[in-house]
Design a protein around this motif. Structure first.
Motif, mmCIF file in Angstrom:
data_model
loop_
_atom_site.group_PDB
_atom_site.id
_atom_site.type_symbol
_atom_site.label_atom_id
_atom_site.label_comp_id
_atom_site.label_asym_id
_atom_site.label_seq_id
_atom_site.Cartn_x
_atom_site.Cartn_y
_atom_site.Cartn_z
ATOM 1 N N GLN A 168 0.784 -1.114 -0.076
ATOM 2 C CA GLN A 168 -0.041 0.048 -0.046
ATOM 3 C C GLN A 168 0.890 1.249 0.044
ATOM 4 O O GLN A 168 1.415 1.591 0.950
ATOM 5 C CB GLN A 168 -0.946 -0.061 1.343
ATOM 6 N N LYS A 182 -2.824 5.311 -2.862
ATOM 7 C CA LYS A 182 -3.961 4.710 -3.383
ATOM 8 C C LYS A 182 -3.630 3.694 -4.201
ATOM 9 O O LYS A 182 -4.614 2.716 -4.406
ATOM 10 C CB LYS A 182 -4.617 5.868 -4.013
ATOM 11 N N GLU A 183 -2.433 3.125 -4.396
ATOM 12 C CA GLU A 183 -2.008 2.141 -5.069
ATOM 13 C C GLU A 183 -2.480 0.853 -4.477
ATOM 14 O O GLU A 183 -2.963 -0.218 -5.155
ATOM 15 C CB GLU A 183 -0.657 1.963 -5.599
ATOM 16 N N ARG A 213 -5.122 -0.298 -2.838
ATOM 17 C CA ARG A 213 -6.395 -0.445 -2.851
ATOM 18 C C ARG A 213 -6.830 -0.973 -4.410
ATOM 19 O O ARG A 213 -8.020 -1.637 -4.300
ATOM 20 C CB ARG A 213 -7.378 0.851 -2.653
ATOM 21 N N SER A 214 -5.835 -0.879 -5.272
ATOM 22 C CA SER A 214 -6.227 -1.186 -6.608
ATOM 23 C C SER A 214 -6.033 -2.701 -6.848
ATOM 24 O O SER A 214 -5.952 -3.347 -8.043
ATOM 25 C CB SER A 214 -5.670 -0.555 -7.606
ATOM 26 N N TYR A 215 -5.471 -3.511 -5.658
ATOM 27 C CA TYR A 215 -4.964 -4.775 -5.788
ATOM 28 C C TYR A 215 -6.031 -5.607 -4.767
ATOM 29 O O TYR A 215 -6.364 -5.167 -3.778
ATOM 30 C CB TYR A 215 -3.555 -5.144 -5.664
ATOM 31 N N THR A 216 -6.215 -6.946 -5.390
ATOM 32 C CA THR A 216 -7.115 -7.732 -4.355
ATOM 33 C C THR A 216 -6.218 -9.293 -4.259
ATOM 34 O O THR A 216 -5.552 -9.695 -5.366
ATOM 35 C CB THR A 216 -8.265 -8.322 -5.178
ATOM 36 N N PRO A 273 -4.321 -6.979 -9.758
ATOM 37 C CA PRO A 273 -5.150 -5.814 -9.969
ATOM 38 C C PRO A 273 -6.721 -6.124 -10.076
ATOM 39 O O PRO A 273 -6.968 -7.140 -10.551
ATOM 40 C CB PRO A 273 -4.749 -5.231 -11.561
ATOM 41 N N ASN A 274 -7.485 -5.124 -9.588
ATOM 42 C CA ASN A 274 -8.898 -5.318 -9.561
ATOM 43 C C ASN A 274 -9.496 -5.604 -10.877
ATOM 44 O O ASN A 274 -10.479 -6.261 -11.046
ATOM 45 C CB ASN A 274 -9.608 -4.025 -9.019
ATOM 46 N N GLU A 275 -8.899 -5.165 -11.977
ATOM 47 C CA GLU A 275 -9.432 -5.374 -13.384
ATOM 48 C C GLU A 275 -9.165 -6.734 -13.856
ATOM 49 O O GLU A 275 -9.946 -7.185 -14.519
ATOM 50 C CB GLU A 275 -8.795 -4.364 -14.273
#
Length: 51
Positions: free
Chosen positions: A10, A13-14, A16-19, A41-43
């Motif tokens: 973290q 803000k980077e 929060r873009s990973y899961t 990545p979330n995408e």
């Protein structure tokens, strides 16, 4: 002193873009189930589960 394992992930803000995704996969060698754990990545979450 406790280590923060997520702190490296973290940066602003980077993080929060990973899961963290976990998928159960059957091993072709032994037939036992293993867990495939990755940070994606979330995408790309849906693509991870389609493989």
């Amino acid at each position: 002193m406790a280590k923060k394992t997520v702190a490296a992930l973290q940066t602003g803000k980077e993080g929060r873009s990973y899961t963290k995704v976990i998928k159960m996969v059957k091993s072709p060698k032994t037939g036992a189930y293993i867990f495939d754990e990755q940070m994606v990545p979330n995408e790309k979450v849906q693509d991870f589960f389609k493989k």
